[in-house]
Design an enzyme around this catalytic site. Structure first.
Site, PDB file in Angstrom:
ATOM      1  CD  GLU A   1      -6.129  30.265 -13.940  1.00 42.87           C
ATOM      2  OE1 GLU A   1      -5.691  30.636 -14.509  1.00 42.87           O
ATOM      3  OE2 GLU A   1      -6.979  29.254 -14.204  1.00 42.87           O
TER       4      GLU A   1
ATOM      5  CD  GLU B   1       1.227   8.085  -5.361  1.00 42.45           C
ATOM      6  OE1 GLU B   1       1.940   8.324  -3.985  1.00 42.45           O
ATOM      7  OE2 GLU B   1       0.045   8.773  -5.683  1.00 42.45           O
TER       8      GLU B   1
END
Length: 267
Positions: free
Chosen positions: A78, A109
């Site tokens: 953004e 992960e």
């Protein structure tokens, strides 16, 4: 037991009416902003350091797995359209790569070296800052990267919802909004995810303001990527200059940004 893994305060969710489910979730969400508020001094410390480091040519990297990684990518993505910043100043990375944004990548992960390897692809250097995002505070992909970041002279920080977790012991700045047990036991996409998103909003918004990417209270450098944003920018110009909307729109399309119009306008 970790706070994020603690049993829900609510029993028999599968027997609740819909209204009770929604009200209970909302009651739990009301606790999040209080937890975040307690961490403002730590967030402030991070932002103050980030401002100077980015001014000196550094970048901000978010690193996470699953929901945490996706939130970092969301916030980073953004920044260019909202503040007109170049791509590559705020970067979000997720265990498993871009595929993991939409679909879980098995065991990604759990790779202790994966995070640092991903950072190295971006020519990471001592000017940069790495913020590890891990609700549980125990994600190897993130913890390993922060350890390597420290060893290579980078600033490290973390956002976790478990106090005194492994990641907090590694990060130079540990931001720990403790939101309590999730409504749905262990589902950290809920309160923990909301807390993480709030902290990320605070970090990048305050950083961009202090870097001069805001004038007054307006996004004067936002990218004009659609009609809605052209109209928003035109209205900003009307408010600032007191001219007609059509003229404001013409000037905005001519100059390409609200800031450029304000800097070049001659009555």
């Amino acid at each position: 037991m970790k706070v994020t893994e603690s049993s829900s305060l609510y029993d028999n969710l599968d027997q609740m009416p819909v209204k009770e489910i929604l009200t209970s979730i909302n009651n739990e969400d009301a606790k999040v902003h209080i937890a975040v508020q307690k961490e403002i001094p730590k967030i402030e410390k991070l932002v103050e350091l980030l401002v100077e480091r980015v001014k000196a040519g550094g970048r901000l990297f978010y690193l996470g797995a699953g929901t945490s990684g996706r939130l970092g990518i969301l916030d980073a993505s953004e920044i260019p359209p909202t503040f007109g910043m170049p791509q590559g100043i705020v970067i979000g990375l997720i265990a498993g790569g871009d595929t993991a944004i939409r679909k879980a990548v098995e065991s990604a992960e759990d790779n202790w070296h994966g995070g640092w390897e991903d950072l190295q692809e971006h020519n990471i250097n001592a000017k940069d800052t790495v913020v590890g995002i891990a609700a549980s505070g125990g994600t190897p992909y993130v913890i390993g990267a922060l350890k390597d970041a420290n060893e290579n002279g980078l600033l490290s920080a973390c956002i976790t919802c478990n106090p005194n977790s492994e990641i907090s012991k590694v990060a130079s700045i540990a931001i720990e909004p403790v939101v309590g047990p999730e409504f749905l036991t262990g589902s950290t996409r809920m309160k923990a995810g909301t807390a993480q998103k709030m902290v990320l909003n605070m970090i990048t918004t305050s950083l961009m303001i202090k870097l001069g990417r805001v004038k007054g209270n307006k996004m004067v450098d936002m990218q004009l990527t659609n009609k809605k944003l052209v109209e928003r920018g035109s209205k900003m110009i009307v408010e600032e200059l007191g001219i007609e909307l059509d003229e404001a729109r013409r000037l905005l399309l001519l100059h390409g940004s609200v800031r450029a119009v304000l800097n070049n306008y001659k009555a």
